[in-house]
Design an enzyme around this catalytic site. Structure first.
Site, PDB file in Angstrom:
ATOM      1  N   GLU A  26       2.048  -2.823   4.858  1.00 21.71           N
ATOM      2  CA  GLU A  26       3.080  -3.809   4.528  1.00 21.71           C
ATOM      3  C   GLU A  26       3.242  -4.802   5.679  1.00 21.71           C
ATOM      4  O   GLU A  26       3.433  -4.395   6.827  1.00 21.71           O
ATOM      5  CB  GLU A  26       4.401  -3.084   4.255  1.00 21.71           C
ATOM      6  CG  GLU A  26       4.334  -2.248   2.975  1.00 21.71           C
ATOM      7  CD  GLU A  26       5.269  -1.043   2.985  1.00 21.71           C
ATOM      8  OE1 GLU A  26       6.230  -1.040   3.766  1.00 21.71           O
ATOM      9  OE2 GLU A  26       5.010  -0.105   2.208  1.00 21.71           O
ATOM     10  N   ALA A  56       4.476   0.172  -1.391  1.00 19.34           N
ATOM     11  CA  ALA A  56       3.967   1.197  -2.295  1.00 19.34           C
ATOM     12  C   ALA A  56       3.175   2.199  -1.450  1.00 19.34           C
ATOM     13  O   ALA A  56       1.958   2.081  -1.307  1.00 19.34           O
ATOM     14  CB  ALA A  56       3.078   0.552  -3.364  1.00 19.34           C
ATOM     15  N   GLU A  57       3.885   3.174  -0.895  1.00 19.70           N
ATOM     16  CA  GLU A  57       3.217   4.089   0.041  1.00 19.70           C
ATOM     17  C   GLU A  57       2.198   4.991  -0.643  1.00 19.70           C
ATOM     18  O   GLU A  57       1.168   5.334  -0.041  1.00 19.70           O
ATOM     19  CB  GLU A  57       4.249   4.924   0.811  1.00 19.70           C
ATOM     20  CG  GLU A  57       4.904   4.178   1.980  1.00 19.70           C
ATOM     21  CD  GLU A  57       5.921   3.135   1.566  1.00 19.70           C
ATOM     22  OE1 GLU A  57       6.342   3.150   0.398  1.00 19.70           O
ATOM     23  OE2 GLU A  57       6.304   2.294   2.401  1.00 19.70           O
ATOM     24  N   GLN A  79       4.936   1.480   7.587  1.00 17.68           N
ATOM     25  CA  GLN A  79       5.770   0.609   8.427  1.00 17.68           C
ATOM     26  C   GLN A  79       6.654   1.403   9.404  1.00 17.68           C
ATOM     27  O   GLN A  79       6.740   1.068  10.576  1.00 17.68           O
ATOM     28  CB  GLN A  79       6.619  -0.288   7.538  1.00 17.68           C
ATOM     29  CG  GLN A  79       7.152  -1.490   8.261  1.00 17.68           C
ATOM     30  CD  GLN A  79       7.464  -2.613   7.293  1.00 17.68           C
ATOM     31  OE1 GLN A  79       8.351  -2.475   6.449  1.00 17.68           O
ATOM     32  NE2 GLN A  79       6.747  -3.711   7.387  1.00 17.68           N
ATOM     33  N   PHE A  80       7.297   2.428   8.899  1.00 17.09           N
ATOM     34  CA  PHE A  80       7.993   3.406   9.741  1.00 17.09           C
ATOM     35  C   PHE A  80       7.493   4.773   9.284  1.00 17.09           C
ATOM     36  O   PHE A  80       7.357   5.003   8.077  1.00 17.09           O
ATOM     37  CB  PHE A  80       9.507   3.342   9.528  1.00 17.09           C
ATOM     38  CG  PHE A  80      10.179   2.214  10.261  1.00 17.09           C
ATOM     39  CD1 PHE A  80      10.845   2.429  11.466  1.00 17.09           C
ATOM     40  CD2 PHE A  80      10.150   0.927   9.740  1.00 17.09           C
ATOM     41  CE1 PHE A  80      11.470   1.387  12.132  1.00 17.09           C
ATOM     42  CE2 PHE A  80      10.770  -0.121  10.402  1.00 17.09           C
ATOM     43  CZ  PHE A  80      11.432   0.111  11.608  1.00 17.09           C
ATOM     44  N   ALA A  81       7.255   5.670  10.226  1.00  9.27           N
ATOM     45  CA  ALA A  81       6.706   6.984   9.865  1.00  9.27           C
ATOM     46  C   ALA A  81       7.532   7.656   8.774  1.00  9.27           C
ATOM     47  O   ALA A  81       6.992   8.352   7.915  1.00  9.27           O
ATOM     48  CB  ALA A  81       6.650   7.880  11.097  1.00  9.27           C
ATOM     49  N   ASP A  82       8.849   7.434   8.803  1.00 13.08           N
ATOM     50  CA  ASP A  82       9.740   8.055   7.819  1.00 13.08           C
ATOM     51  C   ASP A  82       9.274   7.818   6.375  1.00 13.08           C
ATOM     52  O   ASP A  82       9.433   8.661   5.507  1.00 13.08           O
ATOM     53  CB  ASP A  82      11.144   7.480   7.975  1.00 13.08           C
ATOM     54  CG  ASP A  82      11.615   7.492   9.417  1.00 13.08           C
ATOM     55  OD1 ASP A  82      12.587   8.184   9.712  1.00 13.08           O
ATOM     56  OD2 ASP A  82      10.983   6.812  10.260  1.00 13.08           O
ATOM     57  N   PHE A  83       8.696   6.641   6.127  1.00 14.22           N
ATOM     58  CA  PHE A  83       8.333   6.264   4.760  1.00 14.22           C
ATOM     59  C   PHE A  83       7.066   6.945   4.275  1.00 14.22           C
ATOM     60  O   PHE A  83       6.692   6.817   3.113  1.00 14.22           O
ATOM     61  CB  PHE A  83       8.224   4.737   4.640  1.00 14.22           C
ATOM     62  CG  PHE A  83       9.532   4.074   4.913  1.00 14.22           C
ATOM     63  CD1 PHE A  83      10.556   4.145   3.977  1.00 14.22           C
ATOM     64  CD2 PHE A  83       9.787   3.432   6.115  1.00 14.22           C
ATOM     65  CE1 PHE A  83      11.791   3.573   4.243  1.00 14.22           C
ATOM     66  CE2 PHE A  83      11.017   2.864   6.386  1.00 14.22           C
ATOM     67  CZ  PHE A  83      12.027   2.932   5.450  1.00 14.22           C
ATOM     68  N   HIS A 124      14.841   5.917  10.178  1.00 15.44           N
ATOM     69  CA  HIS A 124      13.884   5.157  10.994  1.00 15.44           C
ATOM     70  C   HIS A 124      13.644   5.814  12.340  1.00 15.44           C
ATOM     71  O   HIS A 124      13.321   5.147  13.303  1.00 15.44           O
ATOM     72  CB  HIS A 124      14.388   3.717  11.224  1.00 15.44           C
ATOM     73  CG  HIS A 124      14.481   2.909   9.968  1.00 15.44           C
ATOM     74  ND1 HIS A 124      15.521   3.018   9.087  1.00 15.44           N
ATOM     75  CD2 HIS A 124      13.647   1.975   9.449  1.00 15.44           C
ATOM     76  CE1 HIS A 124      15.333   2.178   8.072  1.00 15.44           C
ATOM     77  NE2 HIS A 124      14.204   1.526   8.271  1.00 15.44           N
TER      78      HIS A 124
END
Ligand SMILES: Cc1ncc(C[n+]2csc(CCOP(=O)(O)OP(=O)(O)O)c2C)c(N)n1
Lengths: 318, 374
Positions: A26, A56-57, A79-83, A124
């Site tokens: 992204e 859209a992971e 974009q962030f590891a959390d996602f 995040h």
């Protein structure tokens, strides 16, 4: 250069050397990524090799798997590891099992800006490495220095397996160091970040720096800091060798404590170096709560150099 | 920067070809080619693959009931025309990712060895799964077929990724993926559709709409059907009679031509009926017997067989040949050993380049036609 520049440099070198390498994620294109890790790559390599993806992971991870088994070498940014949780199924059930099922190699890298310490709040700031460690077939890396960030990223891109590359957001612009030019690859083995004779602190990622700061509280030569660098494969021999030398071990995790990477290290030491120990296996980790937003609250849960030093003091005195 | 058009990445220029959007449509394409012509031999092959699928699966159910098959057994009775017709339209370099529960026909068309498939079902040592997976979970990488994972429709996303790689390397090949009506609900379906349509990937998305997801009818699955939704994702949604093997073949052929021309994906919704439960354990009491009776009249094999018989095909000889090959394969499979238990944890990680996707059979006799001269 900074840890972040080292990552960009590693990406650029890998893309120059091998046209099968491409980047997707992204906002990674002309914008250069949320953290600017892909800055300049779009201008040099174009839209074919630096692909902006929709949010859209599952698609980011899954199409990377498809491209990898077709013979390309995708490097996907979450974009962030959390996602990564949104694309987790593709990672665990598709990417991780593919080689064992079919014999097809899945040479892909998932770059995961992770960790807390900057008031990112509960969505995040996560350190999801243990999720991946529990799923067979995924390699898991967490560099702590600019040199390793580049060297391990380039080695990950050359690897034939799906690699979860945890780059710590807190280190992006805070850590600087010399980075070799050109092709540079670091093996997936542990590194003694500081030598010591009386206690081993095992850490990885940002916690290596916290551990080094904690070690400063003691006379030189007492506290050893072992930087794991890779969690899968875990460098068991390096851990055991260090613990056997010092006879005491403190394991630091920024992740939530239960079943964290450090728990695996603790189990290893208890199993294989029990008779070499002169004290209990101790751990410092984030309690099993989400990472809060407010600075005071955040500092209350994340392992700090003070907290690490306190645990080290107790162990040294044991 | 924020107002920049999304860039497509298929082009000889490194920056991608001209952006496209509703305001800037791509130039009109010439009219689609006439539907492909099937020879008598092609038709006999289509019938043979369908008969082979059903005969094999009937034998598979019997082996399961005899207790020779570990786990469970799933089959595609009533849906044979879909996987056979679709796979028959592919070229040798195309990839199927992945055939599902009711798609044995795709494996047969691609040329996967029947004895290996039976060994797989029986949990014996075999080249397709080495006993690591069972029932419908197998592929044949050597023939460009990647097996499914259970999570529906995860492999649809992977198929889009394969197509993306083909397009980026400017190869003349497509990816074909199958999924049921039930698989159009999870998020992965929408992500795959969105990315495929947005990027115009050369992928064929084949929905087998049998009106049921396990026991849940489509009325309780979605408000808008798959073919209608396709338009919203920027691709045609084509509805075909899933019990007509030639209709499925023609739709897949057209979708493949479209993909190869750079015009992107097609969703094909093949309407059909699953003529029994979800698997051998399910008696399908949730289906009105009258519905089964009506669909039985439209059996894809019986209707096609009657047509070919009338056209002079020796159907009895064709069936005898199928039975003979099946019997030989079953005997060969039953004689095979179980896998070596010491191999169970081998190969979790690749320690060098992995296997590469091979070429599958492309039995359609007309295949050289549209390919030639390109
Ligand atoms: C993500 C996911 N959830 C649940 C299941 C369990 N499951 C297997 S098949 C099936 C029904 C699938 O329906 P459909 O694709 O329409 O196929 P049909 O059985 O009707 O042929 C379900 C719910 C699954 N495989 N994957």
């Amino acid at each position: 250069m900074t840890y972040l520049q080292a990552i960009t440099d590693g990406l650029r070198e890998a893309m120059r050397a091998d046209e099968r390498v491409f980047v997707l994620g992204e906002d990674v294109g002309a914008f250069g990524g949320a953290f600017k890790a892909t800055e300049g790559l779009y201008d040099e390599f174009g839209a074919d090799r630096v692909q902006d993806f929709p949010i859209a992971e599952s698609a980011i991870v899954g199409t990377a798997v498809g491209a990898a088994i077709a013979g390309l070498r995708p490097v996907a940014e979450v974009q962030f590891a959390d996602f990564v949780a949104c694309g987790f199924d593709q990672l665990v059930n598709v990417a991780g099992k593919m080689h064992w099922r079919t014999g097809l190699a899945v040479p892909m890298v998932l770059r995961l800006p992770s960790g807390g310490g900057f008031a990112g709040g509960p969505y995040h700031s996560q350190n999801p490495e243990a999720w991946f460690m529990h799923a067979p077939g995924l390699k898991v890396l967490a560099p702590s220095t600019p040199e390793d960030a580049k060297g391990m990223l380039m080695a990950a891109i050359a690897d034939e397996n799906p690699v979860c590359f945890l780059e710590h957001k807190h280190l992006y612009r805070r850590v600087k160091g010399a980075v070799p030019l050109g092709d540079h690859r670091t093996p997936f083995t542990a590194r003694v970040a500081r030598e010591g004779a009386e206690l081993t602190i095992v850490a990885y990622g940002a916690m290596v720096h916290a551990a080094l700061q904690a070690a400063d509280a003691f006379e030189p030569g007492r506290v050893e800091v072992l930087d794991l660098r890779a969690l899968v494969p875990l460098d068991e021999e390096a851990i055991l060798a260090s613990v056997r030398r010092t006879s005491k071990v403190l394991i630091v995790d920024e992740a939530n404590e239960t079943c964290a990477a450090g728990a695996q290290v603790a189990a290893l030491v208890a199993d294989r170096a029990f008779s070499d120990l002169d004290g209990p296996v101790r751990r410092v980790a984030t309690p099993d709560a989400p990472v809060p937003f407010s600075p005071g609250l955040e500092q209350a849960v994340l392992p700090t150099p003070d907290r690490i030093a306190e645990a080290a003091r107790e162990l040294l005195a044991y | 920067m924020l107002t920049e058009e999304p860039r497509s990445t298929a082009s000889s220029s490194p920056r991608g070809r001209a952006p496209h959007s509703p305001e800037h449509p791509p130039p009109p394409r010439p009219a689609p080619p006439a539907p492909p012509r099937l020879t008598a031999a092609d038709r006999a092959a289509l019938l043979r693959f369908m008969v082979e699928m059903r005969t094999f699966e009937e034998r598979g159910v019997a082996l399961y009931k005899q207790g020779r098959t570990p786990g469970s057994f799933y089959d595609g009775h009533g849906q044979e025309a879909i996987s056979v017709g679709a796979a028959f339209a592919l070229g040798p370099d195309d990839v199927i990712c992945s055939p599902l529960i009711r798609d044995l026909g795709a494996h047969l068309v691609r040329g996967t060895d029947l004895a290996q498939i039976i060994r797989h079902h029986l949990g014996r040592d075999n080249a397709l799964s080495r006993g690591r997976e069972g029932n419908v979970h197998f592929g044949d990488v050597d023939r460009g077929v990647i097996g499914m994972v259970s999570m529906l429709p995860d492999m649809m996303v992977v198929a889009v990724g394969l197509a993306m790689a083909f397009r980026m390397r400017r190869e003349r090949r497509v990816a074909l993926t199958f999924f049921g009506d039930g698989a159009t609900s999870p998020g992965a379906w929408h992500e795959a559709m969105n990315v495929a349509g947005l990027r115009r990937e050369p992928v064929i998305l084949l929905c087998e709409n049998n009106g049921l997801a396990y026991s849940t009818p489509t009325e309780r699955q979605f408000a808008v059907g798959p073919a209608e939704r396709a338009k919203a994702y920027g691709m045609p949604g084509v509805v075909v009679d899933g019990n007509d093997v030639e209709a499925v073949f023609a739709a897949t052929h057209a979708a493949r031509e479209r993909a190869l021309a750079g015009d992107g994906p097609t969703l094909i919704e093949a309407r059909t009926m699953r003529m029994h439960g979800h698997g051998s354990h399910d008696d399908a009491r949730y289906v009105d017997p009258a519905v089964f009776a009506a669909w039985r009249e439209r059996d894809p094999i019986a209707t096609y067989e009657a047509r070919l018989r009338a056209e002079g095909t020796d159907v009895d000889a064709l069936r005898a040949g199928v039975l003979e090959r099946l019997e030989a394969a079953v005997q060969a499979a039953l004689a095979a050993p179980l896998p070596d238990p010491a191999t169970a944890t081998d190969g979790v990680f690749a320690d060098g380049p992995g296997r590469t996707l091979g070429r599958g059979d492309a039995p359609w006799s007309g295949h050289a036609g549209p390919e030639a001269g390109r």
